[in-house]
Design a protein around this motif. Structure first.
Motif, short mmCIF file in Angstrom:
data_model
loop_
_atom_site.label_atom_id
_atom_site.label_comp_id
_atom_site.label_asym_id
_atom_site.label_seq_id
_atom_site.Cartn_x
_atom_site.Cartn_y
_atom_site.Cartn_z
N ALA A 19 65.30 8.53 -44.35
CA ALA A 19 66.09 8.41 -45.57
C ALA A 19 66.35 9.74 -46.26
O ALA A 19 67.08 9.80 -47.24
CB ALA A 19 65.40 7.45 -46.54
N THR A 66 68.19 -2.65 -40.80
CA THR A 66 68.45 -1.24 -41.09
C THR A 66 68.70 -0.46 -39.81
O THR A 66 69.58 0.40 -39.76
CB THR A 66 67.26 -0.62 -41.86
N ILE A 74 76.43 6.40 -45.57
CA ILE A 74 75.83 6.12 -46.88
C ILE A 74 75.03 4.82 -46.84
O ILE A 74 73.96 4.73 -47.43
CB ILE A 74 76.94 6.07 -47.95
N VAL A 75 75.54 3.83 -46.14
CA VAL A 75 74.84 2.55 -46.01
C VAL A 75 73.49 2.77 -45.32
O VAL A 75 72.48 2.22 -45.74
CB VAL A 75 75.70 1.53 -45.22
N TRP A 77 71.62 5.53 -45.27
CA TRP A 77 70.69 6.20 -46.18
C TRP A 77 70.11 5.20 -47.18
O TRP A 77 68.90 5.18 -47.41
CB TRP A 77 71.42 7.32 -46.93
N LEU A 78 70.97 4.35 -47.75
CA LEU A 78 70.52 3.37 -48.72
C LEU A 78 69.56 2.37 -48.08
O LEU A 78 68.50 2.06 -48.64
CB LEU A 78 71.72 2.64 -49.33
N SER A 81 66.17 3.92 -47.32
CA SER A 81 65.40 4.09 -48.56
C SER A 81 64.79 2.77 -49.02
O SER A 81 63.59 2.70 -49.34
CB SER A 81 66.31 4.64 -49.67
N ILE A 82 65.60 1.72 -49.04
CA ILE A 82 65.10 0.40 -49.47
C ILE A 82 64.03 -0.11 -48.52
O ILE A 82 62.98 -0.60 -48.95
CB ILE A 82 66.28 -0.60 -49.57
#
Length: 102
Positions: A19, A66, A74-75, A77-78, A81-82
């Motif tokens: 991430a 994921t 961008i998806v 990375w998000l 992270s989540i």
């Protein structure tokens, strides 16, 4: 410590590393998306151990998703992270419940 708990910590830390903006993306690209395939397998193994040990498995399921969408800039990375947060929190809660049982 149960194997599923250890695997949640490992996958959570790996997701957190993926991430990291730019560095995580460059690592994924430099491995030809092999890192995402590796993480998919690792999340699958974690899911199997979580089910066998009757532990929460939502972090591993999220990790599988994921790994499939992680190539979208961008998806990805998000989602990394989540997923990292969910797995690390799940790992911490698992450790806490294991200590209460002993």
């Amino acid at each position: 410590m149960k194997i599923s708990t250890l695997l949640k910590w490992i996958t959570g830390i790996a997701e957190a590393l993926l991430a990291i903006p730019v560095a995580g993306g460059l690592f994924i690209l430099s491995t030809g998306w092999g890192a995402l395939m590796f993480m998919f397998v690792l999340h699958l193994i974690t899911l199997i151990f979580s089910i066998r040990e009757q532990r929460f498995s939502s972090g591993s399921i999220l990790g599988l998703i994921t790994s499939m969408v992680g190539a979208i800039p961008i998806v990805g990375w998000l989602m990394h992270s989540i997923t990292a947060l969910v797995l690390l929190i799940d790992g911490a809660l698992s450790m806490r419940t294991e200590q209460k049982v002993e």
